[in-house]
Design a protein around this motif. Sequence first.
Motif, PDB file in Angstrom:
ATOM      1  N   LEU A   1       0.865  -1.168   0.000  1.00 39.33           N
ATOM      2  CA  LEU A   1       0.000   0.000   0.000  1.00 39.33           C
ATOM      3  C   LEU A   1       0.908   1.227   0.000  1.00 39.33           C
ATOM      4  O   LEU A   1       1.820   1.329   0.826  1.00 39.33           O
ATOM      5  N   VAL A   2       0.663   2.138  -0.939  1.00 41.55           N
ATOM      6  CA  VAL A   2       1.397   3.409  -0.962  1.00 41.55           C
ATOM      7  C   VAL A   2       0.506   4.447  -0.280  1.00 41.55           C
ATOM      8  O   VAL A   2      -0.598   4.732  -0.739  1.00 41.55           O
ATOM      9  N   SER A   3       0.992   4.970   0.842  1.00 36.58           N
ATOM     10  CA  SER A   3       0.197   5.871   1.662  1.00 36.58           C
ATOM     11  C   SER A   3       0.261   7.294   1.125  1.00 36.58           C
ATOM     12  O   SER A   3       1.250   7.702   0.515  1.00 36.58           O
ATOM     13  N   CYS A   4      -0.786   8.060   1.363  1.00 37.67           N
ATOM     14  CA  CYS A   4      -0.785   9.467   0.941  1.00 37.67           C
ATOM     15  C   CYS A   4       0.258  10.283   1.688  1.00 37.67           C
ATOM     16  O   CYS A   4       0.614  11.379   1.254  1.00 37.67           O
ATOM     17  N   ILE A   5       0.742   9.762   2.822  1.00 38.30           N
ATOM     18  CA  ILE A   5       1.726  10.475   3.636  1.00 38.30           C
ATOM     19  C   ILE A   5       3.061   9.739   3.580  1.00 38.30           C
ATOM     20  O   ILE A   5       3.119   8.535   3.826  1.00 38.30           O
ATOM     21  N   SER A   6       4.115  10.479   3.246  1.00 39.44           N
ATOM     22  CA  SER A   6       5.470   9.939   3.284  1.00 39.44           C
ATOM     23  C   SER A   6       6.129  10.381   4.588  1.00 39.44           C
ATOM     24  O   SER A   6       5.831  11.465   5.095  1.00 39.44           O
TER      25      SER A   6
ATOM     26  N   ARG B   1       3.805  11.805  14.208  1.00 40.86           N
ATOM     27  CA  ARG B   1       3.061  12.857  13.527  1.00 40.86           C
ATOM     28  C   ARG B   1       3.632  13.009  12.107  1.00 40.86           C
ATOM     29  O   ARG B   1       4.152  14.053  11.726  1.00 40.86           O
ATOM     30  N   PHE B   2       3.486  11.925  11.344  1.00 45.07           N
ATOM     31  CA  PHE B   2       4.154  11.834  10.045  1.00 45.07           C
ATOM     32  C   PHE B   2       3.662  12.885   9.051  1.00 45.07           C
ATOM     33  O   PHE B   2       4.390  13.305   8.173  1.00 45.07           O
ATOM     34  N   GLY B   3       2.428  13.295   9.174  1.00 30.98           N
ATOM     35  CA  GLY B   3       1.876  14.290   8.247  1.00 30.98           C
ATOM     36  C   GLY B   3       2.611  15.622   8.333  1.00 30.98           C
ATOM     37  O   GLY B   3       2.545  16.429   7.401  1.00 30.98           O
ATOM     38  N   GLN B   4       3.286  15.863   9.450  1.00 30.33           N
ATOM     39  CA  GLN B   4       4.026  17.111   9.650  1.00 30.33           C
ATOM     40  C   GLN B   4       5.527  16.893   9.480  1.00 30.33           C
ATOM     41  O   GLN B   4       6.332  17.723   9.920  1.00 30.33           O
ATOM     42  N   CYS B   5       5.899  15.793   8.815  1.00 31.34           N
ATOM     43  CA  CYS B   5       7.321  15.443   8.641  1.00 31.34           C
ATOM     44  C   CYS B   5       8.144  16.648   8.208  1.00 31.34           C
ATOM     45  O   CYS B   5       7.780  17.375   7.271  1.00 31.34           O
ATOM     46  N   LEU B   6       9.273  16.847   8.891  1.00 36.72           N
ATOM     47  CA  LEU B   6      10.175  17.968   8.589  1.00 36.72           C
ATOM     48  C   LEU B   6      11.339  17.539   7.698  1.00 36.72           C
ATOM     49  O   LEU B   6      12.190  18.357   7.358  1.00 36.72           O
ATOM     50  N   GLY B   7      11.369  16.249   7.334  1.00 39.57           N
ATOM     51  CA  GLY B   7      12.541  15.731   6.640  1.00 39.57           C
ATOM     52  C   GLY B   7      12.291  15.444   5.166  1.00 39.57           C
ATOM     53  O   GLY B   7      13.004  14.645   4.564  1.00 39.57           O
ATOM     54  N   GLY B   8      11.270  16.083   4.584  1.00 38.02           N
ATOM     55  CA  GLY B   8      11.027  15.876   3.163  1.00 38.02           C
ATOM     56  C   GLY B   8       9.782  15.049   2.888  1.00 38.02           C
ATOM     57  O   GLY B   8       9.428  14.813   1.732  1.00 38.02           O
ATOM     58  N   GLY B   9       9.103  14.594   3.953  1.00 36.78           N
ATOM     59  CA  GLY B   9       7.880  13.817   3.762  1.00 36.78           C
ATOM     60  C   GLY B   9       6.638  14.670   3.978  1.00 36.78           C
ATOM     61  O   GLY B   9       6.621  15.851   3.679  1.00 36.78           O
ATOM     62  N   GLY B  10       5.599  14.030   4.524  1.00 38.69           N
ATOM     63  CA  GLY B  10       4.294  14.690   4.644  1.00 38.69           C
ATOM     64  C   GLY B  10       3.463  14.359   3.421  1.00 38.69           C
ATOM     65  O   GLY B  10       3.655  13.311   2.799  1.00 38.69           O
ATOM     66  N   TRP B  11       2.543  15.256   3.083  1.00 41.18           N
ATOM     67  CA  TRP B  11       1.785  15.046   1.849  1.00 41.18           C
ATOM     68  C   TRP B  11       2.588  15.610   0.689  1.00 41.18           C
ATOM     69  O   TRP B  11       2.640  16.824   0.515  1.00 41.18           O
TER      70      TRP B  11
ATOM     71  N   PRO C   1       9.385   7.850  -2.168  1.00 40.62           N
ATOM     72  CA  PRO C   1      10.491   8.156  -1.247  1.00 40.62           C
ATOM     73  C   PRO C   1      10.287   7.471   0.107  1.00 40.62           C
ATOM     74  O   PRO C   1       9.152   7.148   0.484  1.00 40.62           O
ATOM     75  N   PHE C   2      11.364   7.300   0.839  1.00 37.90           N
ATOM     76  CA  PHE C   2      11.306   6.724   2.200  1.00 37.90           C
ATOM     77  C   PHE C   2      10.445   5.454   2.196  1.00 37.90           C
ATOM     78  O   PHE C   2       9.496   5.320   2.972  1.00 37.90           O
ATOM     79  N   ALA C   3      10.790   4.539   1.310  1.00 38.77           N
ATOM     80  CA  ALA C   3       9.903   3.388   1.077  1.00 38.77           C
ATOM     81  C   ALA C   3       9.684   2.558   2.334  1.00 38.77           C
ATOM     82  O   ALA C   3       8.594   2.020   2.550  1.00 38.77           O
ATOM     83  N   ASP C   4      10.703   2.447   3.178  1.00 35.04           N
ATOM     84  CA  ASP C   4      10.542   1.628   4.393  1.00 35.04           C
ATOM     85  C   ASP C   4       9.454   2.173   5.309  1.00 35.04           C
ATOM     86  O   ASP C   4       8.764   1.408   5.976  1.00 35.04           O
ATOM     87  N   THR C   5       9.343   3.474   5.374  1.00 33.48           N
ATOM     88  CA  THR C   5       8.448   4.077   6.357  1.00 33.48           C
ATOM     89  C   THR C   5       7.209   4.705   5.720  1.00 33.48           C
ATOM     90  O   THR C   5       6.410   5.332   6.412  1.00 33.48           O
ATOM     91  N   SER C   6       7.034   4.501   4.417  1.00 32.24           N
ATOM     92  CA  SER C   6       5.899   5.119   3.728  1.00 32.24           C
ATOM     93  C   SER C   6       5.054   4.124   2.943  1.00 32.24           C
ATOM     94  O   SER C   6       4.112   4.517   2.267  1.00 32.24           O
TER      95      SER C   6
END
Lengths: 346, 346, 346, 346
Positions: free
Chosen positions: A83-88, A100-110, A127-132
């Motif tokens: 599953l590819v999530s809307c949030i990285s 609070r992944f939606g507020q990711c400061l490292g290049g993720g989020g929506w 991106p960040f396939a392991d955690t997204s």
Amino acid sequence: MKALVYHGPQKFAWEEVPDPKILDDTDAVVQVDTLTICGTTLHILKGDVPEVTDGRILGHEAVGTIVAVGSGVKTRAPGDRVLVSCISACGRCRFCREGRFGQCLGGGGWIFGHLIDGTQAEYVRVPFADTSTYPVPEGVSDEELVMLADILPTSYEVGVLNGRVSPGDTVAVVGAGPIGLSAILGARMYSPSHVVAIDLAGSRLDAAKRFGADHTVNNGEHDAVAFVMGITEGLGADVAIEAVGVPETFELCTRLVRPGGRVANIGVHGKPATLHLESLWTRDVTVTTGLVDTYSTPTLLRLVASHQVDAGAFVTHHFALGEMEAAYDTFRRAGETGAIKVVLTR
Amino acid sequence: MKALVYHGPQKFAWEEVPDPKILDDTDAVVQVDTLTICGTTLHILKGDVPEVTDGRILGHEAVGTIVAVGSGVKTRAPGDRVLVSCISACGRCRFCREGRFGQCLGGGGWIFGHLIDGTQAEYVRVPFADTSTYPVPEGVSDEELVMLADILPTSYEVGVLNGRVSPGDTVAVVGAGPIGLSAILGARMYSPSHVVAIDLAGSRLDAAKRFGADHTVNNGEHDAVAFVMGITEGLGADVAIEAVGVPETFELCTRLVRPGGRVANIGVHGKPATLHLESLWTRDVTVTTGLVDTYSTPTLLRLVASHQVDAGAFVTHHFALGEMEAAYDTFRRAGETGAIKVVLTR
Amino acid sequence: MKALVYHGPQKFAWEEVPDPKILDDTDAVVQVDTLTICGTTLHILKGDVPEVTDGRILGHEAVGTIVAVGSGVKTRAPGDRVLVSCISACGRCRFCREGRFGQCLGGGGWIFGHLIDGTQAEYVRVPFADTSTYPVPEGVSDEELVMLADILPTSYEVGVLNGRVSPGDTVAVVGAGPIGLSAILGARMYSPSHVVAIDLAGSRLDAAKRFGADHTVNNGEHDAVAFVMGITEGLGADVAIEAVGVPETFELCTRLVRPGGRVANIGVHGKPATLHLESLWTRDVTVTTGLVDTYSTPTLLRLVASHQVDAGAFVTHHFALGEMEAAYDTFRRAGETGAIKVVLTR
Amino acid sequence: MKALVYHGPQKFAWEEVPDPKILDDTDAVVQVDTLTICGTTLHILKGDVPEVTDGRILGHEAVGTIVAVGSGVKTRAPGDRVLVSCISACGRCRFCREGRFGQCLGGGGWIFGHLIDGTQAEYVRVPFADTSTYPVPEGVSDEELVMLADILPTSYEVGVLNGRVSPGDTVAVVGAGPIGLSAILGARMYSPSHVVAIDLAGSRLDAAKRFGADHTVNNGEHDAVAFVMGITEGLGADVAIEAVGVPETFELCTRLVRPGGRVANIGVHGKPATLHLESLWTRDVTVTTGLVDTYSTPTLLRLVASHQVDAGAFVTHHFALGEMEAAYDTFRRAGETGAIKVVLTR
């Protein structure tokens, strides 16, 4: 490959573009097997989201098969169905540490279909396939799963959990479009006494009944506040969930809640609302806003896999990937077509 | 007896009135030994609270000695010295069962000096005496105690606890009047990293420093948002506490908080504010409002008795009961007199 | 009147006793219309609860009609039909203020059939009537309601809420007697992924299936730990609920939970258990104990009234009040009779 | 390089070993500038932790300078000064997503000086460097920082937060060794009314006073339960923190707490304890166990950087790295030397 490319307000096309490639060692490239269309993308097509620029591939929801991974990907491999999530999620920043992944400061989020190319394509760079991404559990269909990319965690986290829906509660859901229906489904997981769906369209209220609303109020014809007061001894709802995104519905929510109640905003707003602090200041009301974080995705996967949640209930129409433009047309004209979620498969 | 009687906007007098009597069997009559004046009463005097009618005795804060009890009072007796709380609790209704005494449905809530005669008098009738008074602990002075009638539980419950102040937090307190100072004192109990006081008056900011603010910002002269962003890596405050009660300060609070932050409104508002949902909807912000419940009063009594909280620090001026009008004058002209809380004693 | 009177271990009789009277002004006298028998009373009959002395009327669960009230009763009146809760609450002490009514310091707590005469009688004196009875809602039968006197709030508060059962959880319930079945019913309100019932008796496991268990394990024949590990990727249950009351089942619970899991003890224990801290100290496990407080009774009343919870499902046998001894016999021999809860009506 | 190598029970030496190298692309190699010794390592030296085998470099606490990073390390670079935490986190598994890093399923958790070579060396290989190290903030000394590698987050998370210490609480800390002192310091952050330190050694109780205990009880000479009941109106402590690790002290904690209280176990236990369920089952007691997760480390860093917490107060002795054996000797003989924490620097 083919992809749905945005070319400015009201212009988009299913057209040939270059295949995506691994750019960072934590990337995967995923073949898109199943996808759906989100109401947010309709906002983008209207030009409401200026960060989305000409040439961007749209979409942020998919189920697919990994075809390539970077050297930094540790827990996913080619051939894995995910599953590819809307949030990285970068997995490393302060907010990712806090879930609070939606507020990711490292290049993720929506980012999909927003700041980077999205999922409405034959292939997508993740991106960040392991955690997204999330491995597909056994016994769950793609079309159920793709509902966990955005709509289910969004309504569950931002509506149900932010609103602290609890057993015995009276829950008012304002707006019975896809996200409101999903909030009704999510609220039911907590055994409320009453779920009241409020909308202007009879067809959406009929759908609300099917998704578990005990009561429906057409607030073009009836006074929703009076109705809710009538079933709560004049106190108001424990929780009001805003699932439209305009000032009027938000303000309605603040009138629907009881002292000590919660207003959980899910709606995507383009304008400010009025907060009537002159009456609310004494009423112990909590108002929450939020972008989905997808911290609940593993929980929702367990619930779908154990058949506690019928994620497939949202799917009203099916298309092939190549019928993207027809799928959009059906989804856009939901009032006529009765579309809740449309699913496209390879 | 003598009492401070309201006679319509801007009119009040310390005048002779009949002594209060037991009306209900759960009443006590309390001789008022010590009282203070609350900013809310200034609002009443302006005519902002129309429920308060001509002839009403004002005030909702006192420490005193019980002189009579009804037959239904079980745990208090004549001679007992008690704190009279601003909130009365029937102890039987739904909200009292939940500890939400401020929303009491059984005749309590904020009633003193509002719906029934208040505490700015030589004697006061106290309904629901068992559940609305607190025995005076040893080793605590009346003037410390009277701060627990309203200001300390209000700022603690509605500001600090609603805002979920936690160790290491950056807390912005907007407004450094008595309630803001009390919020600073309360926030410090949770060991924040930074408490930032924001106000337009230098004298109030000086007081904020004495009550434990690490930083002060005069937002007539400096950009408070920029200051807070500067000490929080550009994220914003974990908690913003509104302690003024006008739209501008509320809206400032919503700009001061970080994603995932909390805005706790304490201010008494007379007008609606604008809630900028067009930017807040994605920011995971929680906004709370509330009337004090006084569920924290036993905790605060323990903290004052064990000298963890210096409740006496608020008291800047002392008067005799008969000097009520002079006391009001001093409190009203706080800008000149430096008054934070004035205390009157028998 | 007639009542069930205890006369020392294994001796009790349905016999003539004086009618109860109002002793304190907050008392009511209630005519008992419907009652049930609790497993705790079987413990008393064995002599396990020495506070219960010769001459005591047993029972702590009833639905009835108020026939008299003291002058201090404000919100109940003769003719009112009420649920008499197993927990009495003075409404004034520290613990009642906190909603922890089971620990009441003012003369309440579990007193019926324990420290004062109980409900297994034609009439019962009910102390603190305002805060210890609940008006009967419309559309709910007496036999449903009487399940809210003890078994439902006990399993819900002490099992489900203390154990923080959440959507998607795997919940192991050890013991499928009445309280375990009620815990299964309560856990289902939170949409767990899996409820596993564990017991030595096939008939109780069959009942567990009917009450909502997804899986049953006869732990005389199978390894319950292995089963739970098998459905949780080797981690263990999120929550293990102890519903037996012997050391072995408690210790089983501590082996069933995952790192970060919760063990919620409901069982009435007569002996200490061993806590294997040498393995648990690193496992982030929470163990809770508790006496019911009945803070959830209003919530459960709403759920029964809105037909979200089928409280009637527990009732397997019906008797008239005068058949008290036969009713006890049927309840005691549950293994043969299949009794879960027996109900007696006037 | 030189390192402290374990060679079986009671045998260890500061000896020459090969330099560590990057083994996985998410590794860093860190030059150790400052380290300390933990009581857990004394357990290892006794042979109590069989997973630690001959040849293992000991230690799990350090502050140092990164000298090399693997290609998968994104947010750390050679030259960065970092805190090396006792807990490593893969950042990708279920428990890391939930902030429960101590239970990491992806190869992290407590591994240093346990499953891989540790920090008591001139250099150390640090797996998952992005998610297992913390940049050194300005204005904080190495010796303050190294207290955040284990002792401060352990006592704060497993003692103070698991025990839900709150303003006004009475907190009993059983054991006034380093971890108990740290629990006292942590508890103070929440403004308890009373912190009671309980120990058999007068010197440790003197230290407890310096770290913020209001009361000390030598439980070889006095009855600690009676003392705590005496200051809590006979109810007991709100929270009892176990900081020793033997059955007697754990059982003492369960007698010290009030109804509704919490027992938070920090102690490292080698034997089971007795849980007196026959008295506890009615008392609403919560017992928690836990390994540190270090989710609080960013918070504690903010508190040390803003001088709210004096982390340096633990440091009683200083040594050079080469004096490792003397440092152990001083730490081991704490009864004579008065050592709390010893710090070694390059």
